[in-house]
Design an enzyme around this catalytic site. Structure first.
Site, PDB file in Angstrom:
ATOM      1  CB  SER A   1      -4.611   1.286   3.823  1.00 50.94           C
ATOM      2  OG  SER A   1      -3.785   0.860   2.773  1.00 50.94           O
TER       3      SER A   1
ATOM      4  CE  LYS B   1      -4.569   1.638  -0.832  1.00 52.56           C
ATOM      5  NZ  LYS B   1      -4.524   0.503   0.073  1.00 52.56           N
TER       6      LYS B   1
ATOM      7  CB  SER C   1      -0.943   0.016   1.205  1.00 47.92           C
ATOM      8  OG  SER C   1      -2.232  -0.388   0.821  1.00 47.92           O
TER       9      SER C   1
END
Length: 405
Positions: A122, A70, A67
């Site tokens: 997330s 992101k 993640s």
């Protein structure tokens, strides 16, 4: 016979000395780096203002990033989207596997609010919804992500999706993620989002509001912590990017595949603050000795012990020659040249010099040669349209694993 025995003893002694020599620790040019030991497969530490990498271990090796993806999703959306624009959750975004905001099908939310859900909790559903909203489709948005990576000269990075689920061709390196995050932290919207510990938002489908608590424990564990993002997949394992600010200096630490990341990040950040404090070398408006010229900006740089004494400053003036004589140009809107700063034979900065009363307005601190222009994108609702969109942009602009984090 005695001669043969003596000869064998000398050979044995020589071999023993060579073996002992090989076992001795060898001196390292990066002696400071040897004072850090992390559990990470790869790690990096960067000074945000200057962009100087202060520590790197396997920093250029491409690896899964989970993640941490992101970070790019957020900055591309911020730079290219309308924060007040309404993002609608599509079938593709709804119930996306892995970590989620549990958004309802068809639910609407402002881009700014959804970005908080993206970075604090997330949300993979938020990532897909944001991508479709800003890029027209996930594929169109991924093209924008890779275009931005190219502009930032991230040579060991490639994106295959906006959320970080494990996928072929989806990777980055510790150093690239450090550079990307340092860049993103110069955006005030991004900076505010990632330092937020708790965010509440309207929930149109329930009586209770959304309340998102940041998964980044560094915000609560480390003094001065102000970002950035956690990540985990079965392939990438634990990944973390953290930032902290002390005495006006902001650092970013990155670890990939690190089972003890909270402690390792504290060690990395402490190392940077203790060994590479940010120092003001030049201030805007300083007069150059012996010349009627003035510096146009501040220049701060993190320096280790003894490095300031090794700095070399050279003045390079724009001049024109007449009859063998040089004189300053009367044009260029007062710009007359620059000061070049070098450390260890490498240029670390250039400070423009101006004639009196011609200093331009202050410019942003982050002065790297990277584009902050919005990435070209065209609306697309299908994969085919996204492909056409990509080709148009090029001409104009010249198995997943279960996931959580």
């Amino acid at each position: 016979m005695n001669m043969k025995i003596k000869k064998r003893k000398r050979i044995f002694s020589l071999m023993l000395c060579m073996l002992l020599f090989l076992l001795l620790p060898m001196p390292s040019l990066g002696a400071e780096n040897s004072s850090i030991n992390t559990h990470a497969r790869a790690a990096s530490l960067i000074d945000v203002e200057s962009g100087r990498i202060l520590y790197s271990s396997r920093g250029d090796e491409p690896m899964p990033m989970a993640s941490l993806t992101k970070i790019m999703t957020a900055i591309v959306a911020i730079e290219n989207g309308d924060l007040d624009g309404i993002v609608k959750v599509s079938k593709n975004a709804y119930a996306k596997e892995g970590s989620s905001l549990y958004l309802k099908l068809g639910e609407e939310m402002t881009l700014e609010t959804m970005l908080y859900g993206l970075m604090l909790r997330s949300g993979n559903d938020a990532a897909s919804a944001i991508a479709e909203h800003v890029g027209g489709s996930e594929e169109g948005f991924v093209f924008m992500m890779n275009a931005k990576a190219e502009l930032l000269q991230l040579k060991n990075t490639h994106f295959a999706n906006p959320h970080g689920l494990d996928a072929k061709g989806h990777y980055s390196s510790a150093n690239d993620l450090a550079v990307l995050t340092a860049y993103a932290l110069h955006n005030p919207v991004f900076k505010e989002i990632v330092k937020t510990e708790v965010k509440t938002a309207d929930n149109p489908n329930e009586k209770w509001d959304y309340k998102w608590r940041n998964k980044n424990k560094m915000l609560r564990l480390y003094e001065g912590a102000d970002g950035v993002k956690t990540g985990y997949t079965k392939i990438a394992l634990r990944c973390l990017v953290s930032s902290a600010t002390r005495n006006g200096q902001q650092l970013v630490a990155v670890t990939l595949n690190d089972g003890n990341d909270w402690n390792d990040h504290a060690s990395l950040l402490n190392f940077g603050f203790n060994h590479y404090p940010l120092k003001t070398l030049i201030k805007r408006g300083d007069k150059v000795s012996g010349y009627d010229l003035f510096t146009s900006k501040d220049f701060n740089y993190p320096l280790g012990k003894g490095e300031q004494e090794r700095l070399i400053t050279t003045m390079i003036l724009h001049s024109e020659s007449k009859s063998g004589k040089s004189k300053l140009r009367p044009v260029d809107f007062g710009l007359q040249g620059f000061l070049q700063l070098q450390l260890g034979g490498k240029e670390i900065g250039r400070i423009p010099l101006y004639a009196p009363d011609t200093l331009p307005p202050k410019t942003p601190i982050y002065n790297k040669k990277i584009s902050t222009e919005p990435t070209v994108a065209y609306p697309s609702n299908t994969w085919l349209q996204a492909a056409v969109s990509t080709l148009r942009a090029l001409f104009q602009a010249g198995g997943r694993e279960t996931y959580h984090d």
